[in-house]
Write a protein that holds these residues in place. Structure first.
Motif, PDB file in Angstrom:
ATOM      1  N   LEU A   1      11.636  27.534  14.335  1.00 10.65           N
ATOM      2  CA  LEU A   1      12.773  28.158  15.016  1.00 10.65           C
ATOM      3  C   LEU A   1      13.220  29.425  14.287  1.00 10.65           C
ATOM      4  N   ILE A   2      13.253  29.378  12.966  1.00  3.35           N
ATOM      5  CA  ILE A   2      13.652  30.544  12.172  1.00  3.35           C
ATOM      6  C   ILE A   2      12.666  31.685  12.383  1.00  3.35           C
TER       7      ILE A   2
ATOM      8  N   ALA B   1      14.380  35.081  13.705  1.00  2.42           N
ATOM      9  CA  ALA B   1      14.407  36.169  12.719  1.00  2.42           C
ATOM     10  C   ALA B   1      13.236  37.128  12.923  1.00  2.42           C
ATOM     11  N   GLY B   2      12.083  36.582  13.281  1.00  4.32           N
ATOM     12  CA  GLY B   2      10.911  37.425  13.488  1.00  4.32           C
ATOM     13  C   GLY B   2      11.033  38.349  14.679  1.00  4.32           C
ATOM     14  N   GLU B   3      11.878  37.998  15.645  1.00  2.00           N
ATOM     15  CA  GLU B   3      12.102  38.849  16.814  1.00  2.00           C
ATOM     16  C   GLU B   3      12.526  40.249  16.401  1.00  2.00           C
ATOM     17  N   TRP B   4      13.416  40.315  15.399  1.00  2.00           N
ATOM     18  CA  TRP B   4      13.988  41.603  14.998  1.00  2.00           C
ATOM     19  C   TRP B   4      13.163  42.263  13.902  1.00  2.00           C
ATOM     20  N   GLN B   5      12.489  41.461  13.120  1.00  2.00           N
ATOM     21  CA  GLN B   5      11.624  42.033  12.088  1.00  2.00           C
ATOM     22  C   GLN B   5      10.434  42.772  12.707  1.00  2.00           C
ATOM     23  N   HIS B   6       9.805  42.155  13.707  1.00  2.00           N
ATOM     24  CA  HIS B   6       8.612  42.724  14.336  1.00  2.00           C
ATOM     25  C   HIS B   6       8.915  43.436  15.649  1.00  2.00           C
ATOM     26  N   ARG B   7      10.206  43.589  15.981  1.00  2.00           N
ATOM     27  CA  ARG B   7      10.635  44.260  17.210  1.00  2.00           C
ATOM     28  C   ARG B   7      10.062  43.580  18.454  1.00  2.00           C
ATOM     29  N   ALA B   8       9.891  42.261  18.389  1.00  3.41           N
ATOM     30  CA  ALA B   8       9.370  41.542  19.549  1.00  3.41           C
ATOM     31  C   ALA B   8      10.381  41.452  20.680  1.00  3.41           C
ATOM     32  N   ALA B   9      11.652  41.713  20.356  1.00  2.00           N
ATOM     33  CA  ALA B   9      12.671  41.684  21.404  1.00  2.00           C
ATOM     34  C   ALA B   9      12.595  42.903  22.314  1.00  2.00           C
TER      35      ALA B   9
ATOM     36  N   ALA C   1      10.472  36.038   6.627  1.00  2.00           N
ATOM     37  CA  ALA C   1      10.207  35.544   5.269  1.00  2.00           C
ATOM     38  C   ALA C   1      11.507  35.364   4.492  1.00  2.00           C
ATOM     39  N   GLY C   2      12.410  36.335   4.590  1.00  2.00           N
ATOM     40  CA  GLY C   2      13.689  36.220   3.894  1.00  2.00           C
ATOM     41  C   GLY C   2      14.526  35.075   4.406  1.00  2.00           C
ATOM     42  N   ALA C   3      14.580  34.894   5.739  1.00  2.00           N
ATOM     43  CA  ALA C   3      15.358  33.803   6.318  1.00  2.00           C
ATOM     44  C   ALA C   3      14.792  32.450   5.908  1.00  2.00           C
TER      45      ALA C   3
END
Length: 270
Positions: free
Chosen positions: A99-100, A104-112, A198-200
């Motif tokens: 889930l994290i 969190a990965g949505e915004w890191q990799h601009r998947a949103a 990774a940070g989350a």
């Protein structure tokens, strides 16, 4: 003959602009939810987490329940629900990791970006993700309920005591569902506040044992901030009697979740 300055094209009625049905059509909400599920299992590591996570929950339940073989550890109903309470706090962390990574990965990799370009409504986007979170919570809660009701009678029999939870099925279900929701709330808050997978994950995997350690060293102090206090109170395992610590704890974590939601709603896609 035509009048001077007359041109047929100039007198023709204006033509409607070309329409693009797919561009004008609103994306169905079910499709948005399906997209979020695909993101949840989009990479090999995601699929590994989704497979290993339930296996870890099952293995932890079997290991803990079947290791209880003394009458003192299973004498009362609260004793018999205690393993479930602690399994809810630590046994589901691998599922929470998936889930994290999603949030969190949505915004890191601009998947949103592709989702919001296809349909610009952030409200529908967040609601689609909330649906995925809800279904994941239901899965975790149902899995823990089934394992508790299956393994706790075996543990009671091995301990030579009367099995008491069969008279409190609703209570067991309530503890499983509430405890699962509260532990997932921590993962959700961390994932929304830290836009880096990774940070989350690092913060979450440090936070869970830290909270367990503090609750063991100073239970009456940490009960006011422990996200699991309401579940502990329901399971009659709270360090402080009364509903006030549970209310304070809920307000603290709901406030953190609301703040995290506000940060995400204001986050720049660029």
């Amino acid at each position: 003959m035509t009048a001077p300055g007359y041109h047929p094209a100039a007198m023709a009625p204006p033509q409607p602009p070309m329409s693009f049905p797919r561009a004008m059509q609103r994306t169905p909400f079910a499709k948005l939810v399906l997209v979020e599920f695909r993101k949840l299992s989009g990479t090999l590591s995601d699929r590994i987490l989704l497979i290993v996570g339930p296996l870890v929950v099952i293995g932890a339940n079997v290991l803990l329940f079947l290791s209880l073989d003394s009458a003192s550890s299973m004498a009362s109903a609260s004793d018999q629900i205690t393993p479930t309470f602690y399994l809810l706090r630590i046994g589901h962390v691998i599922i929470h990791a998936a889930l994290i990574k999603l949030i969190a990965g949505e915004w890191q990799h601009r998947a949103a970006q592709p989702t919001l370009l296809a349909q610009p409504s952030r409200g529908r986007y967040f609601l689609a993700q909330a649906t995925v979170v809800f279904l994941l919570w239901m899965f975790c809660a149902i899995l823990q309920t089934v394992l508790t009701l299956t393994l706790s009678p075996v543990a009671a029999a091995n301990s030579g005591v009367v099995y008491l939870l069969s008279y409190r099925i609703g209570w067991v279900i309530g503890v499983c569902f509430l405890g699962s929701l509260l532990t997932m709330l921590v993962a959700l808050t961390v994932a929304m506040l830290v836009p880096n997978a990774a940070g989350a994950l690092a913060i979450y995997f440090a936070t869970v044992p830290a909270m367990l350690t503090i609750s063991g060293l100073a239970p009456k102090v940490f009960a006011w901030f422990d996200p699991s206090t309401p579940a502990a109170s329901l399971a009659t395992l709270s360090a402080i009697d009364g509903p006030v610590p549970s209310i304070v704890s809920l307000l603290v974590w709901i406030g953190l979740l609301g703040f995290a939601g506000y940060r995400v709603s204001r986050r720049d896609l660029a």
